[in-house]
Structures are given as structure tokens and as C-alpha cells.
Design a protein around this motif. Structure first.
Motif, PDB file in Angstrom:
ATOM      1  N   GLU A  75       0.835  -1.202   0.000  1.00  0.00           N
ATOM      2  CA  GLU A  75       0.000   0.000   0.000  1.00  0.00           C
ATOM      3  C   GLU A  75       0.875   1.259   0.000  1.00  0.00           C
ATOM      4  N   TYR A 109       2.244   1.633  -3.434  1.00  0.00           N
ATOM      5  CA  TYR A 109       1.188   2.152  -4.307  1.00  0.00           C
ATOM      6  C   TYR A 109       1.037   3.668  -4.126  1.00  0.00           C
ATOM      7  N   GLN A 124      -5.281  -7.723  -4.271  1.00  0.00           N
ATOM      8  CA  GLN A 124      -5.971  -6.520  -4.749  1.00  0.00           C
ATOM      9  C   GLN A 124      -5.012  -5.329  -4.827  1.00  0.00           C
ATOM     10  N   ILE A 125      -4.218  -5.109  -3.784  1.00  0.00           N
ATOM     11  CA  ILE A 125      -3.294  -3.966  -3.803  1.00  0.00           C
ATOM     12  C   ILE A 125      -2.189  -4.191  -4.834  1.00  0.00           C
ATOM     13  N   LYS A 128      -3.693  -3.149  -8.133  1.00  0.00           N
ATOM     14  CA  LYS A 128      -3.750  -1.683  -8.253  1.00  0.00           C
ATOM     15  C   LYS A 128      -2.361  -1.118  -8.528  1.00  0.00           C
ATOM     16  N   GLU A 158      -1.403  -1.692 -12.169  1.00  0.00           N
ATOM     17  CA  GLU A 158      -2.067  -0.735 -13.056  1.00  0.00           C
ATOM     18  C   GLU A 158      -1.418   0.646 -12.972  1.00  0.00           C
ATOM     19  N   GLN A 159      -1.095   1.090 -11.762  1.00  0.00           N
ATOM     20  CA  GLN A 159      -0.476   2.404 -11.583  1.00  0.00           C
ATOM     21  C   GLN A 159       0.899   2.442 -12.234  1.00  0.00           C
TER      22      GLN A 159
END
Length: 168
Positions: A20, A23, A106-107, A110, A113-114
Motif C-alpha cells: 500500500e 502504491y 488486490q493492492i 492496483k 495498473e499504476q
């Protein structure tokens, strides 16, 4: 000493927290790319480097936990995944471990994608810089013109004209 189940839950939580943070850094990196703030990008890259080191340590700890658990249960160690391990945990912990695994996945999705978005932004920025440089580079409009010496204007010769005219 904690039971292995608790250690697994704790390590999943810690790995998820680091992902996280990575991210969040990737989102700040996007802002730096868009605004062109190199100092912000450098700061984010240093932060990411420290987080990746932390993640490596946690991953090593996780691997040791898996190895210990596999040895305790007398399981085959080849190609072991959390999915294969879950049925060997007590039923109450299976659900919690599964939830932690899903949060982590899930993280990670993400973050992927980032990072892809940041990669595309960097490629677009590089294309823009290349296009801008091409616009500033003098182009010969008359490629068929020959200098009286017989050489074409765009032939390279040491000491000839460069991109930057130092006499200007």
C-alpha cells in the motif's frame, strides 16, 4: 512464540501495508511525472527503494514461515502456494488467511495498473522530448544542393557545423 497461523496473518498484514505504501508512492510518482518535478521524482524513488528493501525482508520471512509450516506438516515443498496450504490450517484461520491473501492480491493489482500508467506517461514524455529536439534540429531543405567542392551540405566533416553553432 506465536502459533504459525498468527505469524502468517501478521506477515500478510505487513506485506500488504508495504505494498500500500509502494502504491501511494507510485501515485505521487505520477504527479511528479505529470508536473515534471524532478526533485519530487527523486524523493519518491528513494522512498520506493527503502520500501522495496523492506518488502524483500518480509518476503524472506514469509518464505521461512512457509518452509517451517511445510516441514511441520510433512508436505511436499515443490511448487507450494498459499492456495495449497490453506486447507491445512484450522478452519477459523483459513477464512482470515484467505481474506488477507485477497487484500494483498488486490493492492498488487492496483500497483501494477499504476505502474503501467506511469510507464505510459514516461514513454509519452520521452516521445514529446524527442519530437521537441527534432523540431530544434536544423534540417537541410535542399538535399540536392551541392557545394562547389562537390560535397553535399549534410556530409559530416570534423569541425563542420554541429547542432549548436558556437560562433553565434
Amino acid at each position: 512464540m506465536k502459533p504459525l497461523t498468527e505469524e502468517f496473518i501478521q506477515i500478510f498484514n505487513e506485506i500488504t501495508e508495504v505494498h500500500e505504501a509502494i502504491y501511494a508512492a507510485a501515485v505521487r510518482k505520477q504527479e511528479g511525472i505529470v508536473t515534471g518535478e524532478m526533485s519530487k521524482l527523486e524523493e519518491v524513488l528513494k522512498e520506493e527503494s527503502a520500501l522495496i528493501q523492506q518488502l524483500r525482508k518480509l518476503e524472506n520471512t514469509r518464505q521461512h514461515l512457509v518452509q517451517r509450516y511445510v516441514e511441520e506438516k510433512g508436505l511436499e515443498t515443490e511448487n507450494i502456494t498459499m492456495e495449497k496450504l490453506l486447507p491445512f490450517f484450522p478452519e477459523a484461520e483459513q477464512e482470515e488467511l484467505y481474506d488477507r491473501q485477497q487484500q494483498l492480491l488486490q493492492i498488487i493489482g492496483k500497483l501494477k495498473e499504476q505502474n503501467e500508467l506511469n510507464q505510459q506517461l514516461l514513454e509519452d514524455s520521452l516521445s514529446f522530448v524527442t519530437m521537441s529536439l527534432d523540431a530544434f534540429t536544423p534540417q537541410n531543405e535542399f538535399n540536392n544542393y551541392r557545394h562547389p567542392s562537390g560535397k553535399q551540405e549534410d556530409d559530416f566533416e570534423p569541425g563542420g557545423r554541429s547542432l549548436f553553432d558556437t560562433k553565434a
